[in-house]
Design a protein around this motif. Structure first.
Motif, PDB file in Angstrom:
ATOM      1  N   GLU A   1     -36.864  92.045  50.121  1.00 39.44           N
ATOM      2  CA  GLU A   1     -35.883  91.260  49.372  1.00 39.44           C
ATOM      3  C   GLU A   1     -34.889  92.191  48.667  1.00 39.44           C
ATOM      4  O   GLU A   1     -35.264  93.324  48.342  1.00 39.44           O
ATOM      5  CB  GLU A   1     -36.594  90.382  48.335  1.00 39.44           C
ATOM      6  N   PRO A   2     -33.667  91.741  48.454  1.00 36.60           N
ATOM      7  CA  PRO A   2     -33.151  90.411  48.782  1.00 36.60           C
ATOM      8  C   PRO A   2     -32.779  90.320  50.257  1.00 36.60           C
ATOM      9  O   PRO A   2     -31.818  90.961  50.694  1.00 36.60           O
ATOM     10  CB  PRO A   2     -31.924  90.285  47.884  1.00 36.60           C
ATOM     11  N   LEU A   3     -33.557  89.545  50.991  1.00 37.81           N
ATOM     12  CA  LEU A   3     -33.448  89.541  52.445  1.00 37.81           C
ATOM     13  C   LEU A   3     -32.103  89.003  52.936  1.00 37.81           C
ATOM     14  O   LEU A   3     -31.463  89.593  53.805  1.00 37.81           O
ATOM     15  CB  LEU A   3     -34.596  88.711  53.027  1.00 37.81           C
ATOM     16  N   ALA A   4     -31.669  87.882  52.370  1.00 39.27           N
ATOM     17  CA  ALA A   4     -30.389  87.305  52.817  1.00 39.27           C
ATOM     18  C   ALA A   4     -29.241  88.290  52.572  1.00 39.27           C
ATOM     19  O   ALA A   4     -28.377  88.489  53.430  1.00 39.27           O
ATOM     20  CB  ALA A   4     -30.134  85.985  52.094  1.00 39.27           C
ATOM     21  N   GLU A   5     -29.277  88.918  51.400  1.00 36.91           N
ATOM     22  CA  GLU A   5     -28.207  89.877  51.089  1.00 36.91           C
ATOM     23  C   GLU A   5     -28.244  91.071  52.026  1.00 36.91           C
ATOM     24  O   GLU A   5     -27.207  91.640  52.380  1.00 36.91           O
ATOM     25  CB  GLU A   5     -28.327  90.338  49.630  1.00 36.91           C
ATOM     26  N   ARG A   6     -29.442  91.475  52.410  1.00 37.91           N
ATOM     27  CA  ARG A   6     -29.525  92.620  53.328  1.00 37.91           C
ATOM     28  C   ARG A   6     -28.847  92.296  54.656  1.00 37.91           C
ATOM     29  O   ARG A   6     -28.045  93.067  55.163  1.00 37.91           O
ATOM     30  CB  ARG A   6     -30.980  93.005  53.566  1.00 37.91           C
ATOM     31  N   TRP A   7     -29.201  91.142  55.227  1.00 36.67           N
ATOM     32  CA  TRP A   7     -28.566  90.762  56.499  1.00 36.67           C
ATOM     33  C   TRP A   7     -27.063  90.592  56.319  1.00 36.67           C
ATOM     34  O   TRP A   7     -26.268  91.024  57.152  1.00 36.67           O
ATOM     35  CB  TRP A   7     -29.176  89.463  57.031  1.00 36.67           C
ATOM     36  N   SER A   8     -26.704  89.960  55.226  1.00 37.82           N
ATOM     37  CA  SER A   8     -25.288  89.725  54.969  1.00 37.82           C
ATOM     38  C   SER A   8     -24.524  91.046  54.879  1.00 37.82           C
ATOM     39  O   SER A   8     -23.428  91.189  55.424  1.00 37.82           O
ATOM     40  CB  SER A   8     -25.172  88.925  53.667  1.00 37.82           C
ATOM     41  N   SER A   9     -25.132  92.018  54.224  1.00 34.67           N
ATOM     42  CA  SER A   9     -24.452  93.314  54.069  1.00 34.67           C
ATOM     43  C   SER A   9     -24.334  94.050  55.404  1.00 34.67           C
ATOM     44  O   SER A   9     -23.506  94.943  55.549  1.00 34.67           O
ATOM     45  CB  SER A   9     -25.196  94.181  53.052  1.00 34.67           C
ATOM     46  N   PHE A  10     -25.157  93.673  56.377  1.00 27.07           N
ATOM     47  CA  PHE A  10     -25.034  94.264  57.713  1.00 27.07           C
ATOM     48  C   PHE A  10     -23.993  93.530  58.556  1.00 27.07           C
ATOM     49  O   PHE A  10     -23.784  93.868  59.722  1.00 27.07           O
ATOM     50  CB  PHE A  10     -26.397  94.227  58.432  1.00 27.07           C
ATOM     51  N   GLY A  11     -23.359  92.507  57.989  1.00 27.03           N
ATOM     52  CA  GLY A  11     -22.278  91.838  58.710  1.00 27.03           C
ATOM     53  C   GLY A  11     -22.687  90.567  59.424  1.00 27.03           C
ATOM     54  O   GLY A  11     -21.998  90.105  60.335  1.00 27.03           O
ATOM     55  N   TRP A  12     -23.830  90.001  59.027  1.00 23.52           N
ATOM     56  CA  TRP A  12     -24.313  88.778  59.662  1.00 23.52           C
ATOM     57  C   TRP A  12     -24.005  87.557  58.793  1.00 23.52           C
ATOM     58  O   TRP A  12     -23.992  87.638  57.561  1.00 23.52           O
ATOM     59  CB  TRP A  12     -25.832  88.850  59.863  1.00 23.52           C
ATOM     60  N   ALA A  13     -23.791  86.422  59.442  1.00 25.51           N
ATOM     61  CA  ALA A  13     -23.741  85.143  58.739  1.00 25.51           C
ATOM     62  C   ALA A  13     -25.189  84.697  58.501  1.00 25.51           C
ATOM     63  O   ALA A  13     -25.990  84.713  59.432  1.00 25.51           O
ATOM     64  CB  ALA A  13     -23.006  84.109  59.580  1.00 25.51           C
ATOM     65  N   VAL A  14     -25.501  84.316  57.264  1.00 24.36           N
ATOM     66  CA  VAL A  14     -26.892  84.061  56.895  1.00 24.36           C
ATOM     67  C   VAL A  14     -27.054  82.643  56.371  1.00 24.36           C
ATOM     68  O   VAL A  14     -26.221  82.159  55.587  1.00 24.36           O
ATOM     69  CB  VAL A  14     -27.350  85.040  55.787  1.00 24.36           C
ATOM     70  N   ARG A  15     -28.126  81.982  56.800  1.00 26.65           N
ATOM     71  CA  ARG A  15     -28.536  80.724  56.177  1.00 26.65           C
ATOM     72  C   ARG A  15     -30.032  80.790  55.912  1.00 26.65           C
ATOM     73  O   ARG A  15     -30.768  81.496  56.616  1.00 26.65           O
ATOM     74  CB  ARG A  15     -28.199  79.519  57.052  1.00 26.65           C
ATOM     75  N   ASP A  16     -30.450  80.048  54.925  1.00 24.61           N
ATOM     76  CA  ASP A  16     -31.813  80.105  54.424  1.00 24.61           C
ATOM     77  C   ASP A  16     -32.315  78.664  54.385  1.00 24.61           C
ATOM     78  O   ASP A  16     -31.695  77.818  53.747  1.00 24.61           O
ATOM     79  CB  ASP A  16     -31.722  80.684  52.993  1.00 24.61           C
ATOM     80  N   VAL A  17     -33.386  78.347  55.132  1.00 21.18           N
ATOM     81  CA  VAL A  17     -33.827  76.940  55.171  1.00 21.18           C
ATOM     82  C   VAL A  17     -35.344  76.839  55.108  1.00 21.18           C
ATOM     83  O   VAL A  17     -36.069  77.827  55.300  1.00 21.18           O
ATOM     84  CB  VAL A  17     -33.373  76.215  56.460  1.00 21.18           C
ATOM     85  N   ASP A  18     -35.814  75.631  54.896  1.00 19.00           N
ATOM     86  CA  ASP A  18     -37.234  75.312  54.984  1.00 19.00           C
ATOM     87  C   ASP A  18     -37.638  75.384  56.462  1.00 19.00           C
ATOM     88  O   ASP A  18     -37.196  74.574  57.270  1.00 19.00           O
ATOM     89  CB  ASP A  18     -37.459  73.896  54.421  1.00 19.00           C
ATOM     90  N   GLY A  19     -38.492  76.346  56.778  1.00 16.77           N
ATOM     91  CA  GLY A  19     -38.881  76.572  58.177  1.00 16.77           C
ATOM     92  C   GLY A  19     -39.884  75.566  58.698  1.00 16.77           C
ATOM     93  O   GLY A  19     -40.333  75.679  59.841  1.00 16.77           O
ATOM     94  N   HIS A  20     -40.246  74.580  57.862  1.00 20.94           N
ATOM     95  CA  HIS A  20     -41.127  73.519  58.343  1.00 20.94           C
ATOM     96  C   HIS A  20     -40.419  72.173  58.373  1.00 20.94           C
ATOM     97  O   HIS A  20     -41.053  71.120  58.394  1.00 20.94           O
ATOM     98  CB  HIS A  20     -42.406  73.461  57.502  1.00 20.94           C
ATOM     99  N   ASP A  21     -39.104  72.219  58.375  1.00 24.76           N
ATOM    100  CA  ASP A  21     -38.289  71.008  58.478  1.00 24.76           C
ATOM    101  C   ASP A  21     -37.571  71.055  59.838  1.00 24.76           C
ATOM    102  O   ASP A  21     -36.477  71.621  59.958  1.00 24.76           O
ATOM    103  CB  ASP A  21     -37.272  70.994  57.321  1.00 24.76           C
ATOM    104  N   PRO A  22     -38.202  70.514  60.873  1.00 24.15           N
ATOM    105  CA  PRO A  22     -37.634  70.651  62.226  1.00 24.15           C
ATOM    106  C   PRO A  22     -36.208  70.134  62.313  1.00 24.15           C
ATOM    107  O   PRO A  22     -35.379  70.707  63.031  1.00 24.15           O
ATOM    108  CB  PRO A  22     -38.571  69.815  63.102  1.00 24.15           C
TER     109      PRO A  22
END
Lengths: 286, 323
Positions: free
Chosen positions: A202-223
């Protein structure tokens, strides 16, 4: 608006449909993990809803034409969740559900990690940190061929400790591979304990974002939410997308959920029955 | 004229890209392809950065979708750092990725052991389905690159860094077929790579002056090994000597010894870099001499071994030879 509301608005029957499929996938996994070799139950359960959303809502794949060059491609980079992938591919019609009973038994092609001999498996995985680079290759080849197909890859959160993941993350962003979608199964646990206790990410979303990725964060048990967001990618032009799916290892099994001991399980006859019972009674889902 | 095999590769690949749209050149910032070359290659060239594991994975993914990627890296980074990606992503899937590995053997010269590759042939030739070739000069490199376009499965090509001398003119080599450069029934000299092949040719000349007739094989393909040519050459002789820019274990000498041990009652002496990391500055020619990978060493080893065999004893200097 939740994913459920979003999807209900688009297709009222889809939510129940996806949840029923995910339950069947989990029940196949439980059966396989009661076999002679056991299996990686915890991580297969945490990503079962992601696999369901992909194969029953998002991916453009056809079991009748598994080599269609225009198909979307999926890689299970966290290859130890093979039992989950096998159950999903069988439910989707890539091979007979009855074959799942051979898992872990001599002579079966259903090895402990995905192999190409299994219909629907694009490339073998299992040594961690390989999938994202391979998926970059898929995305590049599709771009060069002028195909609009998308490439999806499911990573474990412990797997993010492999440096090769970040080599590929850099490449994907610099190559502007916006038809590439990564999903992180963020269950917070690896073999011996909590990911944040072993090697904090962590902060995981910020890490991906700083690498230039578009990031979303969701409940992984909500199909429904998973299907909605994955279906909508790319989220930003020119950027690869990463969905951080918040999940629970061993989700739905009261005696295993949220425990690192669910990582690799050989279910005794008693626990096999307990697990099947829990899956049939959604009110006790953990 | 002396020419670098890595430059011969680059100059051969560029026109091939134009004729074969499925080919790709994936670089890991090696600098081999300059701005003019990149412009010529157009969108078939990509520099994806200093990340060799990722390089192999991306190449494998593209190959799985019908492309034929040539990947540029140094032999040391292919053979060690990216080995797992080569094993699992490329070899396991039998994908047609061409690993173009520069700075092979002692070619890195003064850059030192981090950039030298004295283990690459050993690790590459054990991977199922991997074709492993070591062109001995620029002309052979051109031939192999052209032949590689339609080669099934993965390919590892060990290239040099700076210019090395050409071999004497002859028919172009073919992947998988050993080249018999001299015929002889007294001893077989087997080599791969520029300086070892030239050293064996010179050793054969020196031995001829003593009345010893040496067969010289350019074993440019380590896998699949041309065991038929090797066994036929070895059968009339009592001795086979191998020479390579590689640690003595596992490379050409290992491949030859393994093959002959199964079929021929012949002694095999393996000459190569001793069991050590390079400890001093030197260009490739200097290091080749420093580690005695020379015509004199080969001729001396042959004289000693034939003499020893005739007397049926093992003198001390022979023990040193095989230590």
């Amino acid at each position: 608006m939740t994913g459920t509301q979003l999807l209900e608005r688009e297709a009222p029957e889809a939510l129940e449909h996806l949840e029923a499929i995910a339950a069947r996938i989990r029940s196949h996994v439980v059966d396989m993990c009661a076999g002679p070799e056991g299996g990686h139950l915890g991580g297969a359960f945490s990503c079962a809803d992601v696999l369901t959303a992909l194969y029953f809502s998002v991916l453009n794949v056809d079991p009748e034409r598994p080599e269609d060059p225009d198909r979307d491609r999926f890689l299970l980079s966290k290859g130890h969740a093979a039992v989950g992938l096998y159950a999903t591919l069988a439910e989707r019609g890539f091979f007979p559900v009855a074959e799942l009973a051979g898992y872990g038994r001599p002579g079966s092609r259903l090895m402990g990690h995905p192999v190409r001999a299994v219909p629907g498996v694009e490339l073998p995985t299992g040594s961690l940190g390989h999938g994202l680079a391979l998926a970059c290759g898929f995305a590049l080849a599709n771009r060069y061929a002028g195909r609009g197909a998308r490439s999806f890859v499911l990573l474990g959160d412990g797997e993010l400790q492999e440096g090769s993941v970040w080599e590929a993350a850099i490449a994907a962003a610099s190559l502007r591979l916006d038809r590439l979608v990564a999903i992180v199964d963020r269950n917070g646990l690896q073999l011996t304990g909590a990911t944040e206790g072993i090697a904090p990410m962590e902060p995981l979303a910020e890490r991906w974002s700083s690498f230039g990725w578009a990031v979303r964060d969701v409940d992984g048990h909500d199909p429904a939410a998973l299907a909605h967001h994955l279906g909508a990618a790319p989220w930003e032009p020119g950027k690869p997308s990463v969905l951080i799916a918040r999940t629970v290892k061993g989700h739905g099994l009261p005696f295993l959920a949220g425990r690192s001991s669910s990582h690799y399980v050989t279910l005794s006859p008693r626990n096999h029955a307990r697990a099947l019972s829990a899956l049939r009674r959604p009110e006790v889902l953990g | 004229m002396s020419r670098a095999t890595r430059e011969a590769y680059r100059d051969t690949l560029l026109p091939l890209l134009g004729r074969h749209p499925e080919l790709m050149c994936l670089d890991s910032d090696t600098g081999l392809f300059g701005a003019d070359h990149v412009a010529e290659a157009g969108e078939q060239y990509l520099n994806i950065g200093i990340a060799e594991q990722n390089l192999m994975g991306v190449a494998a993914g593209m190959a799985a979708c019908g492309r034929v990627p040539f990947v540029n890296t140094m032999a040391a980074f292919a053979a060690s750092r990216a080995l797992e990606a080569i094993k699992i992503d490329i070899a396991y899937n039998r994908l047609p990725v061409r690993i173009m590995a520069t700075h092979g053997g002692l070619a890195a010269g003064h850059l030192g052991p981090t950039h030298q590759a004295l283990e690459d042939l050993a690790v590459m030739r054990v991977l199922p389905g991997m074709t492993v070739v070591v062109p001995a000069d620029a002309a052979a490199t051109e031939a192999f690159v052209e032949q590689s376009v339609d080669l099934p499965g993965p390919l590892y090509v060990r290239l040099g860094r700076k210019p090395t001398p050409p071999l004497p003119d002859g028919p172009p080599p073919v992947i998988g077929q050993a080249q018999t450069l001299r015929h002889g029934d007294d001893v077989v000299l087997v080599a791969c790579g520029p300086y070892p092949v030239l050293a064996c040719l010179a050793a054969a000349d020196a031995l001829a002056a003593d009345g010893v007739q040496a067969c010289v094989l350019n074993m440019h393909t380590l896998r699949p090994l041309d065991t038929a040519t090797l066994a036929a050459a070895a059968r009339p002789t009592r001795l086979v000597v191998t020479l390579e820019e590689h640690w003595r274990s596992g490379g050409l000498g290992g491949a030859v010894a393994e093959a002959l041990a199964e079929t021929e009652p012949v002694r095999v002496l393996r000459l190569g870099v001793p069991d050590t990391f390079v400890g001093e500055v030197g260009n490739q020619e200097h290091l080749v001499r420093h580690y005695d990978l020379t015509a004199e060493r080969v001729a001396g080893a042959v004289r000693t071994a034939l003499h020893t065999a005739a007397r049926s004893v093992t003198p001390d200097h022979d023990k040193e030879l095989i230590s």
